[in-house]
Design a protein around this motif. Structure first.
Motif, short mmCIF file in Angstrom:
data_model
loop_
_atom_site.label_atom_id
_atom_site.label_comp_id
_atom_site.label_asym_id
_atom_site.label_seq_id
_atom_site.Cartn_x
_atom_site.Cartn_y
_atom_site.Cartn_z
N GLY A 1 0.81 -1.21 0.00
CA GLY A 1 0.00 0.00 0.00
C GLY A 1 0.84 1.27 0.00
N THR A 2 1.93 1.26 0.78
CA THR A 2 2.82 2.43 0.82
C THR A 2 3.48 2.66 -0.53
OG1 THR A 2 3.26 2.02 3.16
CG2 THR A 2 4.79 3.45 2.00
N PHE A 3 3.89 1.57 -1.20
CA PHE A 3 4.51 1.72 -2.52
C PHE A 3 3.51 2.26 -3.53
CE2 PHE A 3 5.77 0.00 -6.68
CZ PHE A 3 7.05 0.54 -6.77
N ASN A 4 2.27 1.76 -3.48
CA ASN A 4 1.25 2.27 -4.40
C ASN A 4 0.96 3.75 -4.14
OD1 ASN A 4 0.95 -0.19 -5.70
ND2 ASN A 4 -0.72 -0.87 -4.38
N GLU A 5 0.92 4.14 -2.86
CA GLU A 5 0.71 5.55 -2.53
C GLU A 5 1.87 6.41 -3.04
OE1 GLU A 5 0.19 5.71 1.64
OE2 GLU A 5 -1.77 4.69 1.62
N MET A 6 3.10 5.88 -2.94
CA MET A 6 4.25 6.61 -3.45
C MET A 6 4.14 6.82 -4.96
SD MET A 6 8.26 5.49 -3.54
CE MET A 6 7.86 4.34 -4.87
N LEU A 7 3.71 5.77 -5.67
CA LEU A 7 3.53 5.91 -7.12
C LEU A 7 2.48 6.97 -7.44
CD1 LEU A 7 3.63 2.27 -8.56
CD2 LEU A 7 5.39 4.04 -8.68
N GLU A 8 1.39 6.99 -6.68
CA GLU A 8 0.34 7.99 -6.93
C GLU A 8 0.88 9.40 -6.71
OE1 GLU A 8 -2.88 6.98 -4.42
OE2 GLU A 8 -3.44 5.16 -5.53
#
Length: 350
Positions: free
Chosen positions: A128-135
């Protein structure tokens, strides 16, 4: 009389226990590495505990010193324990392989590439943190691209005005002066003066074409349909490549930003065809299907685009401004097909 308060019966003690458990859970959720450590520790402990119970309850015995007949039993037991441990740990760490693959292929110009949660509780926060970083990175890239492209459009308009108002006017004055000189010049000089006059006239036409490409005034004055028509005509005249244009007459009213993105991508796509494709024919179409707008530039050239240059990456940056998706299909020998799909939310219905 003093009374002792039992935390198991005192209702005031319950919230304190729950709050402590909540803080501990929050602490664990903030430390995925610690949670992963405890998972691996629990897996290994469970495997070795199960192995110990199996050996303890089985009829197998181990002598001292170990007999040759007992060695296969020990090897099989050790192999079972190691295999079970490896399988459980591999399943627990499987999302890390997918995360590594995504890290290697991620491209901020291709938005929406995310890793789905596989149900592994310990790595869910990491995913989830990685996906938020991508966003966040995609949003920052989109904002910076919008700023850069807006500055680029402003600079193009400034240069176009200078070409038209200064250089164009100067060439016009020179052309009129040459005409007066030709009318009064001796016969033996008129041919050379007419040649110079034609050179100045050709230069004036080129300056006007450059200014028109930099600032599509027809887009602002007459709309996208007329702008694409003029763009197609200029392309066919300049490149000698036959072009088929098909624009849906029932297109909805579009915002100025969407129209500019469509025009610039069509312009860059045709420029790439003229420079690199060696094509004899190209198709330019703009259609509306199920609320989506699809812009397509397809040629019958050599294809085989393996590395995206500055032109295609620039088109991707423009597509991100309106949330559109750009795809480039270029098999060797099969021509190149560029498609821009604008989602319904970016299309303003009339």
């Amino acid at each position: 009389m003093n009374e002792r308060t039992d935390s198991r019966t005192d209702p005031r003690a319950g919230p304190r226990i729950d709050a402590g458990a909540g803080r501990a859970a929050a602490t664990r959720s903030r430390h995925p590495a610690r949670a992963l450590f405890w998972r691996l520790f629990a897996i290994n402990g469970l495997v070795f505990t199960a192995g110990t119970f199996v050996l303890a309850l089985s009829p197998a015995t181990v002598s001292s010193p170990v007999l040759l007949t007992e060695i296969p039993v020990l090897i099989v037991g050790l192999a079972v324990i190691i295999t079970a441990n490896a399988l459980l740990i591999r399943k627990s760490l499987a999302p890390l392989d997918a995360l590594t693959t995504l890290m290697r292929r991620v491209d901020l110009l291709r938005a929406g590439d995310r890793l789905t949660d596989s149900g592994n509780g310990d790595l869910a926060q990491l995913i989830g943190t990685f996906n938020e970083m991508l966003e966040r990175l995609e949003a920052e890239r989109s904002a910076s691209s919008a700023y850069a492209l807006a500055a680029q459009e402003g600079e193009r308009q400034r240069i176009a005005r200078e070409l038209h108002d200064e250089i164009g006017q100067s060439l016009t004055v020179a052309l009129l002066s040459l005409k007066r000189v030709v009318d009064r010049a001796p016969e033996e000089l008129r041919e050379e003066l007419r040649s110079a006059q034609e050179t100045v006239r050709a230069s004036l036409d080129e300056v006007r074409q450059v200014a028109r490409r930099l600032r599509p005034g027809v887009l602002e004055d007459l709309g996208l349909h007329s702008a694409l028509s003029a763009l197609s005509s200029d392309f066919a005249e300049a490149s000698g490549i036959a072009i088929t244009r098909e624009v849906d007459p029932g297109l909805p009213a579009l915002s100025g930003e969407v129209e500019l993105v469509l025009y610039r991508i069509a312009q860059e796509g045709l420029t790439n065809v003229a420079r690199h494709s060696h094509a004899r024919h190209v198709e330019l179409s703009l259609r509306q299907e199920e609320g989506r707008l699809t812009l397509r530039i397809a040629d019958d050239g050599r294809g085989g685009v393996r590395r995206e240059g500055a032109g295609i990456r620039g088109m991707r940056e423009r597509a991100l401004l309106i949330g559109a998706r750009l795809t480039v299909d270029s098999p060797p020998g099969g021509g190149t097909d560029v498609r821009l799909v604008v989602p319904p939310h970016a299309v303003k219905e009339s």
